[in-house]
Design a protein around this motif. Structure first.
Motif, PDB file in Angstrom:
ATOM      1  N   PRO A  57       4.812  14.920  -0.208  1.00  0.00           N
ATOM      2  CA  PRO A  57       3.950  13.729  -0.024  1.00  0.00           C
ATOM      3  C   PRO A  57       4.402  12.617  -0.952  1.00  0.00           C
ATOM      4  O   PRO A  57       3.859  12.425  -2.033  1.00  0.00           O
ATOM      5  CB  PRO A  57       2.559  14.267  -0.394  1.00  0.00           C
ATOM      6  N   ILE A  58       5.398  11.857  -0.530  1.00  0.00           N
ATOM      7  CA  ILE A  58       6.076  10.924  -1.439  1.00  0.00           C
ATOM      8  C   ILE A  58       5.185   9.771  -1.888  1.00  0.00           C
ATOM      9  O   ILE A  58       5.433   9.151  -2.921  1.00  0.00           O
ATOM     10  CB  ILE A  58       7.364  10.386  -0.779  1.00  0.00           C
ATOM     11  N   HIS A  59       4.127   9.451  -1.152  1.00  0.00           N
ATOM     12  CA  HIS A  59       3.301   8.310  -1.548  1.00  0.00           C
ATOM     13  C   HIS A  59       2.671   8.515  -2.931  1.00  0.00           C
ATOM     14  O   HIS A  59       2.319   7.550  -3.599  1.00  0.00           O
ATOM     15  CB  HIS A  59       2.210   8.052  -0.505  1.00  0.00           C
ATOM     16  N   LEU A  60       2.560   9.763  -3.365  1.00  0.00           N
ATOM     17  CA  LEU A  60       2.006  10.030  -4.692  1.00  0.00           C
ATOM     18  C   LEU A  60       2.950   9.574  -5.797  1.00  0.00           C
ATOM     19  O   LEU A  60       2.527   9.365  -6.938  1.00  0.00           O
ATOM     20  CB  LEU A  60       1.709  11.525  -4.841  1.00  0.00           C
ATOM     21  N   HIS A  61       4.231   9.431  -5.467  1.00  0.00           N
ATOM     22  CA  HIS A  61       5.224   8.982  -6.452  1.00  0.00           C
ATOM     23  C   HIS A  61       5.304   7.469  -6.553  1.00  0.00           C
ATOM     24  O   HIS A  61       5.742   6.942  -7.570  1.00  0.00           O
ATOM     25  CB  HIS A  61       6.596   9.555  -6.076  1.00  0.00           C
ATOM     26  N   LEU A  62       4.878   6.757  -5.524  1.00  0.00           N
ATOM     27  CA  LEU A  62       5.063   5.306  -5.467  1.00  0.00           C
ATOM     28  C   LEU A  62       3.922   4.593  -6.189  1.00  0.00           C
ATOM     29  O   LEU A  62       3.000   4.057  -5.579  1.00  0.00           O
ATOM     30  CB  LEU A  62       5.151   4.856  -4.007  1.00  0.00           C
ATOM     31  N   ARG A  63       4.024   4.572  -7.501  1.00  0.00           N
ATOM     32  CA  ARG A  63       2.947   3.975  -8.298  1.00  0.00           C
ATOM     33  C   ARG A  63       3.281   2.577  -8.806  1.00  0.00           C
ATOM     34  O   ARG A  63       2.386   1.781  -9.046  1.00  0.00           O
ATOM     35  CB  ARG A  63       2.632   4.882  -9.495  1.00  0.00           C
ATOM     36  N   SER A  64       4.546   2.281  -9.014  1.00  0.00           N
ATOM     37  CA  SER A  64       4.942   0.984  -9.568  1.00  0.00           C
ATOM     38  C   SER A  64       5.988   0.333  -8.677  1.00  0.00           C
ATOM     39  O   SER A  64       6.610   0.987  -7.825  1.00  0.00           O
ATOM     40  CB  SER A  64       5.521   1.163 -10.978  1.00  0.00           C
ATOM     41  N   ARG A  66       8.877  -0.757  -9.628  1.00  0.00           N
ATOM     42  CA  ARG A  66      10.201  -0.235  -9.956  1.00  0.00           C
ATOM     43  C   ARG A  66      10.481   1.056  -9.194  1.00  0.00           C
ATOM     44  O   ARG A  66      11.551   1.223  -8.604  1.00  0.00           O
ATOM     45  CB  ARG A  66      10.315   0.009 -11.468  1.00  0.00           C
ATOM     46  N   GLN A  67       9.514   1.970  -9.213  1.00  0.00           N
ATOM     47  CA  GLN A  67       9.686   3.214  -8.464  1.00  0.00           C
ATOM     48  C   GLN A  67       9.847   2.940  -6.976  1.00  0.00           C
ATOM     49  O   GLN A  67      10.720   3.511  -6.310  1.00  0.00           O
ATOM     50  CB  GLN A  67       8.479   4.126  -8.694  1.00  0.00           C
ATOM     51  N   ALA A  68       9.014   2.053  -6.462  1.00  0.00           N
ATOM     52  CA  ALA A  68       9.028   1.775  -5.027  1.00  0.00           C
ATOM     53  C   ALA A  68      10.306   1.069  -4.598  1.00  0.00           C
ATOM     54  O   ALA A  68      10.862   1.366  -3.531  1.00  0.00           O
ATOM     55  CB  ALA A  68       7.806   0.930  -4.653  1.00  0.00           C
ATOM     56  N   PHE A  69      10.792   0.129  -5.417  1.00  0.00           N
ATOM     57  CA  PHE A  69      12.014  -0.584  -5.060  1.00  0.00           C
ATOM     58  C   PHE A  69      13.215   0.364  -5.026  1.00  0.00           C
ATOM     59  O   PHE A  69      14.028   0.334  -4.105  1.00  0.00           O
ATOM     60  CB  PHE A  69      12.281  -1.721  -6.040  1.00  0.00           C
ATOM     61  N   LEU A  70      13.350   1.216  -6.041  1.00  0.00           N
ATOM     62  CA  LEU A  70      14.465   2.158  -6.067  1.00  0.00           C
ATOM     63  C   LEU A  70      14.394   3.103  -4.864  1.00  0.00           C
ATOM     64  O   LEU A  70      15.406   3.396  -4.226  1.00  0.00           O
ATOM     65  CB  LEU A  70      14.454   2.949  -7.376  1.00  0.00           C
ATOM     66  N   TRP A  71      13.202   3.580  -4.573  1.00  0.00           N
ATOM     67  CA  TRP A  71      12.998   4.468  -3.431  1.00  0.00           C
ATOM     68  C   TRP A  71      13.291   3.733  -2.127  1.00  0.00           C
ATOM     69  O   TRP A  71      13.994   4.250  -1.249  1.00  0.00           O
ATOM     70  CB  TRP A  71      11.560   4.979  -3.462  1.00  0.00           C
ATOM     71  N   GLY A  72      12.771   2.531  -1.993  1.00  0.00           N
ATOM     72  CA  GLY A  72      12.967   1.765  -0.764  1.00  0.00           C
ATOM     73  C   GLY A  72      14.406   1.376  -0.542  1.00  0.00           C
ATOM     74  O   GLY A  72      14.940   1.505   0.570  1.00  0.00           O
ATOM     75  N   TYR A  73      15.084   0.885  -1.589  1.00  0.00           N
ATOM     76  CA  TYR A  73      16.482   0.509  -1.454  1.00  0.00           C
ATOM     77  C   TYR A  73      17.357   1.720  -1.137  1.00  0.00           C
ATOM     78  O   TYR A  73      18.323   1.619  -0.392  1.00  0.00           O
ATOM     79  CB  TYR A  73      16.979  -0.155  -2.733  1.00  0.00           C
ATOM     80  N   GLY A  74      17.024   2.874  -1.742  1.00  0.00           N
ATOM     81  CA  GLY A  74      17.804   4.078  -1.496  1.00  0.00           C
ATOM     82  C   GLY A  74      17.790   4.527  -0.054  1.00  0.00           C
ATOM     83  O   GLY A  74      18.689   5.258   0.389  1.00  0.00           O
ATOM     84  N   HIS A  84       0.845  -1.193   0.000  1.00  0.00           N
ATOM     85  CA  HIS A  84       0.000   0.000   0.000  1.00  0.00           C
ATOM     86  C   HIS A  84       0.887   1.252   0.000  1.00  0.00           C
ATOM     87  O   HIS A  84       1.665   1.477   0.942  1.00  0.00           O
ATOM     88  CB  HIS A  84      -0.887  -0.001   1.246  1.00  0.00           C
ATOM     89  N   PRO A  85       0.829   2.113  -1.038  1.00  0.00           N
ATOM     90  CA  PRO A  85       1.741   3.266  -1.144  1.00  0.00           C
ATOM     91  C   PRO A  85       1.727   4.180   0.076  1.00  0.00           C
ATOM     92  O   PRO A  85       2.788   4.564   0.587  1.00  0.00           O
ATOM     93  CB  PRO A  85       1.236   3.995  -2.396  1.00  0.00           C
ATOM     94  N   HIS A  86       0.538   4.546   0.552  1.00  0.00           N
ATOM     95  CA  HIS A  86       0.474   5.460   1.696  1.00  0.00           C
ATOM     96  C   HIS A  86       1.018   4.799   2.951  1.00  0.00           C
ATOM     97  O   HIS A  86       1.724   5.433   3.755  1.00  0.00           O
ATOM     98  CB  HIS A  86      -0.971   5.913   1.920  1.00  0.00           C
TER      99      HIS A  86
END
Length: 385
Positions: free
Chosen positions: A257-264, A266-274, A195-197
């Motif tokens: 509000p970063i949850h608006l960016h976490l749509r896929s 790929r985006q979420a993994f790069l963000w999470g790993y970073g 869940h993005p949020h």
């Protein structure tokens, strides 16, 4: 009887972190504190290579275990009795791992850390097997791949105990890369329904916890120095600059509000790993302040320049990483985009200020927030840096 563990909806409304997740995070504070304390000791004693490499390895173990649980919980949290019990077992593993940190730093003995990690990881495998039992088709295969991947990696960590000390960094690199590959391999057929949020909130809460640990570490360092020297004129600039850095870090991170960016994925993994660099750099700032305090009273085996770098380098890394993975997605125009990268360079330049470096870096960080707020208000964008 436990309920079937089935995936939660990704568009579920009003999804928020649970008290169990907050309790889980608090246990990780102990491990983060231990890693930061050992980093400070290594740097202050003039062994930066040993201190930094050990810190990076142990912080990876802490961060990865936290991250695995957080994403799993976002997809499958049932909050029933069995789920709570298994999560509490994971928390016990975190505390065992934290207890082994000093021994690992001092003697390269990873036995206690490995056992604590084993407890955490076996509990995680149990969660994935339960998810597989409650699922069908591709979802079930994804859960089983996760369970298998985590198990194989845990076996790989045996290299920490079986191989000579000089091979330990290579074990971390190889098995760490395997750990990072597990989600991509497990979800190649079907993505889990995180869940993005909820994920954005979980990362934000852990950021606050690490910031709090940084303040605690700096406070203890200042208190210890006061007990021995009672030199407020030396301590106040370091304490004030450190506090400004932490306050600015909070403001910078929660600017968008970063949850608006976490749509896929790929985006979420790069963000999470970073966030390995985000969390690690914040905790390292606290260790750096400890070193700066020790050096200012002649109790550290390093120069004023090196002690300043212990604060300015992680602070600059935090700014740059937050911009790269987090803030830039919500910025408009070159002026807003350049604020954090330029500020990171200015914070690094503060290293040359010697004993005034921490205060100078804090003032730069505060100016960063002020400039960001001004630009945002002029352009009608979000509140911030």
């Amino acid at each position: 009887m436990p309920v079937l563990m089935q995936a939660r909806r990704r568009d579920e409304r009003h999804r928020a972190a649970t008290p169990l997740e907050l309790f889980f995070d608090l246990c990780f504070v102990v491990a983060v504190a231990q890693a930061g304390r050992q980093l400070a000791h290594g740097l202050a004693e003039g062994h930066p290579g040993h201190g930094i490499s050990g810190y990076l390895m142990l912080f990876f173990a802490v961060w990865w275990a936290w991250m695995n649980f957080s994403w799993f919980a976002s997809a499958y949290d049932t909050d029933d009795v069995l789920y709570r019990v298994v999560t509490l077992v994971q928390m016990a593993g975190v505390l065992i791992l934290a207890a082994g940190v000093p021994r690992a730093f001092a003697h390269s003995d990873f036995t206690v850390i490995w056992f604590g990690y084993l407890v955490m990881r076996l509990a995680m495998v149990t969660q994935w097997l339960r998810a597989a039992h409650g699922s069908r088709g591709a979802e079930r295969r994804t859960a089983l791949r996760y369970a298998l991947g985590v198990t194989v990696c845990q076996i790989g960590w045996l290299g920490l105990l079986a191989l000579p000390e000089h091979d330990i960094p290579w074990v971390f690199v190889v098995v760490g890369l395997l750990e990072l590959a597990v989600p991509a391999l497990a979800e190649r057929e079907r993505q889990t329904t995180w869940h993005p949020h909820h994920i954005a909130e979980r990362y934000g809460l852990f950021t606050i916890i690490v910031l709090g640990e940084t303040i605690a570490a700096a406070t203890l360092a200042v208190q210890s120095a006061l007990d021995r020297n009672d030199a407020l004129d030396t301590l106040l600039p370091i304490a004030g600059g450190g506090l400004l850095l932490v306050f600015a870090a909070y403001w910078i991170y929660f600017a968008v509000p970063i949850h608006l960016h976490l749509r896929s994925n790929r985006q979420a993994f790069l963000w999470g790993y970073g966030h390995y660099l985000v969390f690690g750099s914040v905790a390292a700032v606290g260790a750096g302040i400890e070193v700066a305090v020790a050096e200012s009273f002649g109790r550290a085996h390093l120069s004023a320049f090196a002690a300043a770098a212990c604060v300015t380098v992680p602070a600059a890394l935090f700014m740059l990483t937050v911009w790269l993975i987090h803030s830039r997605h919500q910025k408009r125009g070159p002026a807003q985009q350049l604020v954090l990268p330029v500020s990171a360079l200015l914070v690094l330049a503060c290293t040359f200020a010697g004993h005034g470096a921490v205060l100078a870096a804090g003032l730069v960080a505060s100016a960063t927030v002020a400039v960001g707020v001004t630009l945002a208000s002029r352009q009608g964008t979000a509140l911030v840096e």
